[in-house]
Design a protein around this motif. Structure first.
Motif, PDB file in Angstrom:
ATOM      1  N   ASP A 180     -20.101  -9.133   4.662  1.00 59.26           N
ATOM      2  CA  ASP A 180     -19.653  -9.674   3.375  1.00 59.26           C
ATOM      3  C   ASP A 180     -18.120  -9.606   3.342  1.00 59.26           C
ATOM      4  O   ASP A 180     -17.492  -8.889   4.133  1.00 59.26           O
ATOM      5  N   ALA A 181     -17.535 -10.352   2.401  1.00 58.18           N
ATOM      6  CA  ALA A 181     -16.069 -10.497   2.386  1.00 58.18           C
ATOM      7  C   ALA A 181     -15.356  -9.169   2.140  1.00 58.18           C
ATOM      8  O   ALA A 181     -14.247  -8.951   2.661  1.00 58.18           O
ATOM      9  N   ILE A 182     -15.944  -8.263   1.377  1.00 60.19           N
ATOM     10  CA  ILE A 182     -15.253  -6.986   1.113  1.00 60.19           C
ATOM     11  C   ILE A 182     -15.227  -6.143   2.390  1.00 60.19           C
ATOM     12  O   ILE A 182     -14.190  -5.581   2.764  1.00 60.19           O
ATOM     13  N   THR A 183     -16.363  -6.070   3.090  1.00 57.77           N
ATOM     14  CA  THR A 183     -16.401  -5.271   4.322  1.00 57.77           C
ATOM     15  C   THR A 183     -15.422  -5.852   5.341  1.00 57.77           C
ATOM     16  O   THR A 183     -14.663  -5.117   5.986  1.00 57.77           O
ATOM     17  N   ALA A 184     -15.440  -7.183   5.466  1.00 56.30           N
ATOM     18  CA  ALA A 184     -14.496  -7.807   6.404  1.00 56.30           C
ATOM     19  C   ALA A 184     -13.057  -7.490   5.973  1.00 56.30           C
ATOM     20  O   ALA A 184     -12.196  -7.199   6.820  1.00 56.30           O
ATOM     21  N   GLY A 185     -12.787  -7.495   4.676  1.00 60.27           N
ATOM     22  CA  GLY A 185     -11.439  -7.191   4.175  1.00 60.27           C
ATOM     23  C   GLY A 185     -11.009  -5.774   4.548  1.00 60.27           C
ATOM     24  O   GLY A 185      -9.855  -5.546   4.927  1.00 60.27           O
ATOM     25  N   LEU A 186     -11.934  -4.825   4.449  1.00 63.75           N
ATOM     26  CA  LEU A 186     -11.602  -3.443   4.827  1.00 63.75           C
ATOM     27  C   LEU A 186     -11.188  -3.386   6.301  1.00 63.75           C
ATOM     28  O   LEU A 186     -10.243  -2.688   6.675  1.00 63.75           O
ATOM     29  N   VAL A 187     -11.918  -4.143   7.122  1.00 64.57           N
ATOM     30  CA  VAL A 187     -11.617  -4.153   8.562  1.00 64.57           C
ATOM     31  C   VAL A 187     -10.275  -4.835   8.822  1.00 64.57           C
ATOM     32  O   VAL A 187      -9.453  -4.355   9.604  1.00 64.57           O
ATOM     33  N   TRP A 188     -10.013  -5.973   8.119  1.00 63.73           N
ATOM     34  CA  TRP A 188      -8.738  -6.673   8.338  1.00 63.73           C
ATOM     35  C   TRP A 188      -7.559  -5.795   7.939  1.00 63.73           C
ATOM     36  O   TRP A 188      -6.520  -5.795   8.597  1.00 63.73           O
ATOM     37  N   LEU A 237      -7.189  -7.735  -4.050  1.00 61.43           N
ATOM     38  CA  LEU A 237      -7.850  -8.400  -2.909  1.00 61.43           C
ATOM     39  C   LEU A 237      -9.355  -8.134  -2.934  1.00 61.43           C
ATOM     40  O   LEU A 237     -10.162  -9.025  -2.644  1.00 61.43           O
ATOM     41  N   TRP A 238      -9.740  -6.907  -3.273  1.00 60.99           N
ATOM     42  CA  TRP A 238     -11.177  -6.601  -3.342  1.00 60.99           C
ATOM     43  C   TRP A 238     -11.858  -7.478  -4.395  1.00 60.99           C
ATOM     44  O   TRP A 238     -12.970  -7.936  -4.199  1.00 60.99           O
ATOM     45  N   LYS A 239     -11.153  -7.690  -5.501  1.00 62.61           N
ATOM     46  CA  LYS A 239     -11.762  -8.552  -6.530  1.00 62.61           C
ATOM     47  C   LYS A 239     -11.955  -9.965  -5.975  1.00 62.61           C
ATOM     48  O   LYS A 239     -13.017 -10.579  -6.149  1.00 62.61           O
ATOM     49  N   GLY A 240     -10.930 -10.478  -5.295  1.00 64.80           N
ATOM     50  CA  GLY A 240     -11.045 -11.816  -4.686  1.00 64.80           C
ATOM     51  C   GLY A 240     -12.197 -11.865  -3.691  1.00 64.80           C
ATOM     52  O   GLY A 240     -12.969 -12.831  -3.643  1.00 64.80           O
ATOM     53  N   SER A 241     -12.338 -10.801  -2.899  1.00 68.74           N
ATOM     54  CA  SER A 241     -13.408 -10.754  -1.890  1.00 68.74           C
ATOM     55  C   SER A 241     -14.772 -10.637  -2.565  1.00 68.74           C
ATOM     56  O   SER A 241     -15.757 -11.213  -2.097  1.00 68.74           O
ATOM     57  N   TRP A 242     -14.811  -9.892  -3.640  1.00 68.13           N
ATOM     58  CA  TRP A 242     -16.078  -9.755  -4.375  1.00 68.13           C
ATOM     59  C   TRP A 242     -16.516 -11.117  -4.919  1.00 68.13           C
ATOM     60  O   TRP A 242     -17.685 -11.502  -4.823  1.00 68.13           O
ATOM     61  N   PRO A 266     -16.896 -20.319  -1.792  1.00 71.17           N
ATOM     62  CA  PRO A 266     -15.854 -19.550  -1.117  1.00 71.17           C
ATOM     63  C   PRO A 266     -15.088 -18.598  -2.014  1.00 71.17           C
ATOM     64  O   PRO A 266     -14.091 -18.017  -1.557  1.00 71.17           O
ATOM     65  N   GLY A 267     -15.519 -18.414  -3.263  1.00 76.03           N
ATOM     66  CA  GLY A 267     -14.789 -17.525  -4.159  1.00 76.03           C
ATOM     67  C   GLY A 267     -14.020 -18.299  -5.197  1.00 76.03           C
ATOM     68  O   GLY A 267     -14.296 -19.467  -5.463  1.00 76.03           O
ATOM     69  N   ASP A 268     -13.008 -17.615  -5.769  1.00 78.13           N
ATOM     70  CA  ASP A 268     -12.264 -18.214  -6.871  1.00 78.13           C
ATOM     71  C   ASP A 268     -10.828 -18.498  -6.425  1.00 78.13           C
ATOM     72  O   ASP A 268     -10.095 -17.574  -6.034  1.00 78.13           O
TER      73      ASP A 268
END
Ligand code: FAD
Length: 400
Positions: free
Chosen positions: A74-82, A321-326, A333-335
């Motif tokens: 999911d986008a949040i997990t990927a964000g943590l890795v990035w 960023l977490w909010k965007g990923s959520w 693709p999000g907001d």
């Protein structure tokens, strides 16, 4: 509704990224950054062996569906890795991030073109071969911010595509700034099909790098992100199958372009967060060791203030960023407005505070003996990547 506790899986992914960053990516990025000739960096075994190790660990396919062999994060997990990867090397991470653009776009359009999924997405996920890295080209020598000018019908990509005997013929030049432009195996190319429709008259074409008529420029010599290859790509009567038009021209163009920016801007924001974190951690450690006027400089109020402000900036960048990923994980693709705002916020703060972190090291912060000067050079590129912050701000303001 809000829970900031990482799951066991998220902790494991971040730890894997941290170990890879400390042992492989960080040392490689520092060496690549110092190479005087950027071309040399991308011919080196160092770049390709590092990329291969990143592929072996699966970082290239984090955002691809499990049904195609991706990790389906999911986008949040990927964000943590990035964030973690960028902390060790934002240039290399940008290359890795951009490298998945072809399979991601094809996967997004999968219901319309199963054949390309079998040809590009599944091998990318299953072969784990770093040479399959890809790129996308919208910008051109005369089309930068204009790529977002959807209303003025006189503005159009100069790269063109026309049908001849059931094959697309592509001609034109993509700008010096194409991420992975000089090393990609395949490209998404925006090319004008219907000139009357301005920029919306462009379709998105899949072009293999080995197609006859594709040539690439030299890696552009830049201030920062030097472990990211950026080069022009030239198309001279390049022929591709009719089915390589993966997104048609027309009213859908803004939707596609905005979707790419919505996802891409979050990625750029995470690169900025990782860059600032690296600078902050270095400055904090230095400030606790360095003694001037009888005490560690971290105890001088004005130094402590710089550290505190950088820390607060990172906290705000991360939550935004977490909010965007959520939002992205909730409804792909999000907001758009949230992604644009989070990117502008993160990259501007990274540029401001990396410079402050370098000041904490005094004269040493401006030497190449300490990594902090590199973060100061990397951050401004992120303010332009995926759209200059000024033009993104104009776009976001229109959505208020
Ligand atoms: C690290 C990095 C990676 C990139 N990767 C890619 C990639 O993979 N693929 C790709 O296609 N492109 C890529 N780009 C290109 C990037 O998208 C463009 O650089 C960007 O859109 C700006 O275009 P430009 O450089 O031509 O500047 P211009 O558009 O010429 O802008 C010059 C200045 O004018 C300002 N300006 C322009 N229009 C307006 C307006 N309407 N209102 C206010 N100010 C305005 C801009 O903010 C900027 O300050 C990358 C760039 C960088 C730095």
């Amino acid at each position: 509704m809000i829970d900031f506790t990482p799951t066991a899986d998220q902790e494991l992914f971040v730890k894997t990224a941290r170990d890879f960053g400390r042992e492989v990516l960080g040392p490689a990025e520092r060496t690549l950054d110092k190479m005087a000739d950027p071309e040399e960096a991308f011919k080196s075994d160092l770049f390709w062996s590092t990329m291969q190790q990143a592929f072996d660990l699966g970082f290239h396919k984090m955002g691809l569906p499990e049904s195609y062999g991706g990790l389906g994060l999911d986008a949040i997990t990927a964000g943590l890795v990035w964030e973690e990867l960028a902390c060790w090397g934002a240039g290399f991470s940008a290359s890795l991030m951009a490298g998945a653009v072809v399979p991601r776009l094809i996967a997004f359009m999968a219901p319309f073109n199963e054949e390309l999924v079998n040809k590009y997405v599944i091998p990318f996920c299953e072969n784990d071969d770093a040479r399959l890295i890809s790129a996308w080209g919208s910008s051109e020598p005369d089309i930068g911010s204009d790529g977002k000018n959807y209303t003025d019908k006189s503005v159009r990509h100069r790269t063109t595509a026309r049908l001849r005997d059931g094959r697309w013929i592509i001609d034109g030049t993509k700008s010096n700034f194409i991420s992975n432009g000089g090393i990609a195996n395949s490209y998404i190319v925006f090319a004008c099909v219907e000139p009357d429709q301005g920029i919306c008259g462009s379709g998105a074409f899949l072009v293999p790098a080995d197609a006859k008529g594709v040539t690439r420029g030299k890696c552009v010599d830049r201030l920062g992100l030097r472990a990211l290859n950026q080069a022009a790509v030239y198309f001279d009567e390049v022929e591709v199958d009719e089915s390589n038009l993966i997104f048609p021209p027309g009213d859908g163009y803004p939707m596609l372009h905005n979707a790419i920016i919505t996802v891409g801007n979050l990625g750029t924001g995470y690169l900025a967060l990782g860059t600032l974190r690296a600078a902050y951690e270095e400055a904090l450690a230095y400030a606790r060791e360095r003694v001037q006027w009888g005490k560690p400089i971290a105890e001088h109020q004005l130094v402590a203030q710089k550290l505190f402000e950088a820390h607060t900036a990172m906290e705000s960048m991360r939550t935004f960023l977490w909010k965007g990923s959520w939002l992205c994980a909730s409804a792909f693709p999000g907001d758009l407005k949230t992604s644009l705002s989070a990117k502008i916020h993160a990259t501007n703060l990274a540029a401001k505070h990396t410079a402050a972190m370098a000041q904490i090291l005094g004269g040493y912060g401006l030497t190449r003996d300490y990594p902090v000067e590199k973060y100061v050079r990397d951050a401004p590129l992120l303010q332009v990547m995926d759209g200059s912050n000024d033009t993104l701000m104009v776009k976001a303001a229109a959505l208020l």
